[in-house]
Design an enzyme around this catalytic site. Structure first.
Site, PDB file in Angstrom:
ATOM      1  N   ILE A  12      40.173  54.381  35.481  1.00  0.00           N
ATOM      2  CA  ILE A  12      39.709  53.272  34.652  1.00  0.00           C
ATOM      3  C   ILE A  12      38.197  53.126  34.783  1.00  0.00           C
ATOM      4  O   ILE A  12      37.627  53.456  35.832  1.00  0.00           O
ATOM      5  CB  ILE A  12      40.452  51.969  35.031  1.00  0.00           C
ATOM      6  CG1 ILE A  12      40.267  50.889  33.974  1.00  0.00           C
ATOM      7  CG2 ILE A  12      40.075  51.500  36.440  1.00  0.00           C
ATOM      8  CD1 ILE A  12      41.251  49.718  34.110  1.00  0.00           C
ATOM      9  N   CYS A  13      37.569  52.673  33.718  1.00  0.00           N
ATOM     10  CA  CYS A  13      36.133  52.370  33.739  1.00  0.00           C
ATOM     11  C   CYS A  13      35.939  51.078  32.961  1.00  0.00           C
ATOM     12  O   CYS A  13      36.847  50.247  32.916  1.00  0.00           O
ATOM     13  CB  CYS A  13      35.316  53.524  33.175  1.00  0.00           C
ATOM     14  SG  CYS A  13      35.597  53.861  31.419  1.00  0.00           S
ATOM     15  N   SER A  14      34.821  50.904  32.345  1.00  0.00           N
ATOM     16  CA  SER A  14      34.554  49.679  31.605  1.00  0.00           C
ATOM     17  C   SER A  14      35.285  49.651  30.259  1.00  0.00           C
ATOM     18  O   SER A  14      35.922  48.669  29.919  1.00  0.00           O
ATOM     19  CB  SER A  14      33.048  49.534  31.382  1.00  0.00           C
ATOM     20  OG  SER A  14      32.764  48.395  30.632  1.00  0.00           O
ATOM     21  N   THR A  72      38.555  48.177  31.940  1.00  0.00           N
ATOM     22  CA  THR A  72      38.620  46.832  32.518  1.00  0.00           C
ATOM     23  C   THR A  72      38.265  45.756  31.487  1.00  0.00           C
ATOM     24  O   THR A  72      38.735  44.627  31.598  1.00  0.00           O
ATOM     25  CB  THR A  72      37.694  46.703  33.743  1.00  0.00           C
ATOM     26  OG1 THR A  72      36.372  47.073  33.373  1.00  0.00           O
ATOM     27  CG2 THR A  72      38.169  47.553  34.894  1.00  0.00           C
TER      28      THR A  72
END
Length: 107
Positions: A60-62, A88
């Protein structure tokens, strides 16, 4: 890259799935998915040997860009990996909680 939606990720997360957050430390500390391990994208090659090969790993990242890059890299190493669509940002926008602070640092 194999991408999963938030419903699929949330179900796996609730069952204790391995989650790797590839954002930078300041982003992670501002808010991350509970139990996600911080491995900034630039540190991923140094940490790759420690990533489990026998179970699904969710990255996961932004918003999904860095997780896609990380997922492609880990897939080439034989990891069963999934990028979380929307990252996120989408996680929080759908009312799911983020944890602040240092959390789990893997790299």
């Amino acid at each position: 890259m194999v991408e999963v939606d938030l419903v699929t990720f949330a179900a796996a997360h609730s069952e204790g799935a391995v989650v790797i957050d590839v954002r930078e430390p300041h982003e992670y500390m501002a808010g991350h998915v509970a139990d996600a391990r911080l491995v900034p994208l630039g540190h991923l090659p140094a940490y790759a040997a420690e990533i489990p090969r026998g179970e699904p790993v969710f990255v996961i990242c932004s918003n999904g860009n860095r997780s896609g890059i990380a997922s492609d890299y880990l897939d080439r190493l034989g990891v069963k990996v999934y990028a979380v669509a929307g990252g996120t940002t989408a996680w929080q926008q759908t009312g799911r909680l983020l944890v602040t602070g240092p959390g789990l640092r893997a790299a």
